[in-house]
Write a protein that holds these residues in place. Structure first.
Motif, PDB file in Angstrom:
ATOM      1  N   CYS A 431       0.813  -1.228   0.000  1.00  0.00           N
ATOM      2  CA  CYS A 431       0.000   0.000   0.000  1.00  0.00           C
ATOM      3  C   CYS A 431       0.838   1.266   0.000  1.00  0.00           C
ATOM      4  O   CYS A 431       0.317   2.352  -0.207  1.00  0.00           O
ATOM      5  CB  CYS A 431      -0.920  -0.012   1.212  1.00  0.00           C
ATOM      6  SG  CYS A 431      -0.010   0.025   2.785  1.00  0.00           S
ATOM      7  N   ARG A 433       2.647   2.222   2.697  1.00  0.00           N
ATOM      8  CA  ARG A 433       2.834   2.720   4.061  1.00  0.00           C
ATOM      9  C   ARG A 433       4.043   2.085   4.743  1.00  0.00           C
ATOM     10  O   ARG A 433       4.278   0.872   4.658  1.00  0.00           O
ATOM     11  CB  ARG A 433       1.572   2.476   4.889  1.00  0.00           C
ATOM     12  CG  ARG A 433       0.424   3.388   4.467  1.00  0.00           C
ATOM     13  CD  ARG A 433      -0.665   3.386   5.476  1.00  0.00           C
ATOM     14  NE  ARG A 433      -1.026   2.023   5.860  1.00  0.00           N
ATOM     15  CZ  ARG A 433      -2.231   1.673   6.263  1.00  0.00           C
ATOM     16  NH1 ARG A 433      -3.192   2.581   6.336  1.00  0.00           N
ATOM     17  NH2 ARG A 433      -2.494   0.437   6.600  1.00  0.00           N
ATOM     18  N   CYS A 436       3.542  -1.011   7.138  1.00  0.00           N
ATOM     19  CA  CYS A 436       3.444  -2.355   6.557  1.00  0.00           C
ATOM     20  C   CYS A 436       4.832  -2.890   6.189  1.00  0.00           C
ATOM     21  O   CYS A 436       5.145  -4.061   6.403  1.00  0.00           O
ATOM     22  CB  CYS A 436       2.536  -2.328   5.327  1.00  0.00           C
ATOM     23  SG  CYS A 436       0.809  -2.004   5.772  1.00  0.00           S
ATOM     24  N   CYS A 461      -2.917  -4.673  -0.415  1.00  0.00           N
ATOM     25  CA  CYS A 461      -1.632  -4.755   0.298  1.00  0.00           C
ATOM     26  C   CYS A 461      -1.516  -6.115   0.988  1.00  0.00           C
ATOM     27  O   CYS A 461      -2.432  -6.545   1.696  1.00  0.00           O
ATOM     28  CB  CYS A 461      -1.515  -3.635   1.320  1.00  0.00           C
ATOM     29  SG  CYS A 461      -0.023  -3.728   2.341  1.00  0.00           S
ATOM     30  N   CYS A 464      -1.682  -5.265   5.065  1.00  0.00           N
ATOM     31  CA  CYS A 464      -2.861  -4.696   5.733  1.00  0.00           C
ATOM     32  C   CYS A 464      -4.174  -4.903   4.972  1.00  0.00           C
ATOM     33  O   CYS A 464      -5.247  -4.673   5.523  1.00  0.00           O
ATOM     34  CB  CYS A 464      -2.642  -3.211   5.990  1.00  0.00           C
ATOM     35  SG  CYS A 464      -2.621  -2.210   4.482  1.00  0.00           S
TER      36      CYS A 464
HETATM   37 ZN   LIG Z   1      -0.371  -1.963   3.804  1.00  0.00          ZN
END
Ligand SMILES: [Zn+2]
Length: 478
Positions: A431, A433, A436, A461, A464
């Motif tokens: 994603c 981030r 993660c 993702c 997540c």
């Molecule tokens: Zn993620």
């Protein structure tokens, strides 16, 4: 030395690597922990790497220069992210000529800061741009865990530093140099690489964006082959690198830097080598062919050695880097093993029967045993060898690519990712981030190596489950 067996790669890949570097006489340990002595055979390989890259840099408009290894300590502190990233690794000189220095000097860990200082002086107008300079030098980073070629306190590399009028030009340069490295990796080193973008947490200290090439080693771990950074205006602002644009307005430049180091020697060893030793790609090998004369007595020697010398001459005249192994008192079998261990791509055997038939035996390093052997006529031998070396070069690339493909999985969920990084590369949606990315690192010891430039589609993702537009390559790395 060559008759002692190396540990097999399956037994102990790490020890196989360490012993091979020493036994093939590529490098040796230095009296200072973590430093490396590069021996002539290793340096010859590095010189061929340099030559292949240098020609590409010049063909894309770059010129070489040299900068001092000492940098005023205050320079390093001028760019905030840069100082945070490099402070723990700095070697600092506090005394010179028997006196304490007024300002300590840093031994360059990389040259962005001193380049920034010089470019600020040299660049006045848009007419001075772009500046496209490359340095061949060594730098020092105080690493805690070191290994010959892969991570040493001092290492050899090139660092390119460019300044441009616009963001677009700097970005184009950053990607152009990644392409140059990709071409070198594939066509000279025969190493398949994945060009991609580094995540925020993995990027260069002081860069806006870092790109890298990632390669899979023979133990399925990843190695960062090189990097190319778009530095934005970070260093231009810290060092006041400015130019007057065509309308007379003072603007900050946009800068880049890009580097490839002697750790690529380690990559070549680990991508291509086998249990017998090195397998060097013909285009970079210090010796592309070794001629081994075979004889049992003086009569045979009298016929074979002059014929072997003629082979040496004809191959050398054709531009093939050839060595004649005329060492006395060693059996042909010993010499075969020795040159196999040193990774010479092609062996040319010549004995009394071969002389009589006006032929030689060619033995490919990449295909041990009978399978890699063929007879070749002395007539047109240089052409035959040139073609065979090109075949070996291509075969090494294909083999490395097949190995990587066989050890790469696409993970649809987190458990597949966890399993996959135990035996290779994992491609999975991410994603974007940091949380993660961090969770993967903590729980699996694998890192996000890069986000490949080539992307298609979108998904969820792997960590997540949120929407994700890009896949990343996750792997354990050197
Ligand atoms: Zn993620």
């Amino acid at each position: 030395m060559a008759e002692q067996k190396l540990p097999t790669r399956a037994e102990d890949f790490s020890e196989w690597y360490n012993q091979l570097v020493l036994r093939a006489e590529l490098a040796d340990y230095a009296p200072v922990r973590g430093c490396m002595i590069v021996r002539p055979y290793g340096w010859a390989l590095w010189e061929n790497i340099q030559a292949a890259l240098d020609a590409r840099f010049k063909a894309t408009g770059h010129v070489n220069a040299a900068f001092p290894m000492f940098i005023p300590h205050s320079f390093i502190e001028k760019e905030k992210a840069h100082v945070e990233g490099f402070s723990p690794q700095l070697a600092v000189v506090t005394h010179g000529g028997g006196k304490k220095l007024e300002e300590p000097l840093v031994i360059r860990p990389t040259s962005e800061t001193i380049i920034g200082h010089a470019y600020a002086k040299w660049i006045q107008s848009y007419r001075d741009l772009p500046v496209l300079i490359n340095l061949w030098n060594s730098v020092v980073r105080w690493e805690l865990r070191t290994r010959l070629f892969l991570r040493t306190l001092e290492f050899f590399w090139q660092e390119g530093h460019t300044a441009h009028a616009t963001y677009e030009e700097a970005q184009a340069e950053t990607l152009r140099m990644l392409d140059v490295y990709t071409d070198f990796a594939r066509n000279e080193a025969a190493v398949p690489v994945i060009p991609g973008r580094k995540s925020e947490s993995e990027k260069f200290a002081g860069a806006d964006v870092t790109y890298s090439l990632e390669a899979m080693m023979g133990d399925t771990k990843a190695l960062q082959f090189c990097t190319s950074h778009n530095l934005g205006q970070n260093f231009a602002k810290a060092f006041e690198i400015r130019y007057l644009d065509p309308t007379g307005v003072l603007q900050h430049c946009w800068t880049t830097s890009w580097g490839l180091s002697s750790r690529v020697v380690g990559a070549i060893i680990m991508v291509h080598g086998d249990d017998q030793g090195l397998i060097l790609p013909p285009r970079l090998a210090p010796f592309q062919a070794v001629v081994v004369p075979i004889f049992k007595n003086d009569d045979e020697k009298g016929a074979v050695v002059p014929a072997a010398k003629k082979v040496l001459e004809s191959l050398t005249a054709a531009g093939i880097r050839t060595r004649l192994d005329a060492r006395e008192g060693l059996t042909p079998g010993f010499k075969f093993n020795d040159w196999e261990m040193r990774g010479v791509p092609l062996r040319v055997e010549i004995g009394p029967k071969d002389v009589a038939k006006q032929s030689v035996v060619l033995a490919r390093r990449d295909r041990p045993g009978k399978e890699g052997k063929s007879f070749a006529s002395l007539e047109g031998l240089a052409d035959t060898v040139t073609k065979l070396l090109a075949e070996i070069q291509a075969a090494l690339y294909q083999r490395a690519l097949a190995f990587r493909d066989a050890h790469t999985v696409e993970a649809g969920d987190y458990s597949q990712l966890k399993a996959g990084v135990e035996s290779g590369f994992v491609l999975a949606y991410w994603c974007g981030r940091a949380a993660c990315e961090e969770r993967v690192k903590e729980e699996t010891k694998a890192t996000l190596r890069c986000v490949p430039l080539e992307q298609s589609g979108e998904g969820r993702c792997v960590v997540c489950g949120e929407a994700a537009r890009e896949k990343g390559v996750f792997a354990k790395a050197y």
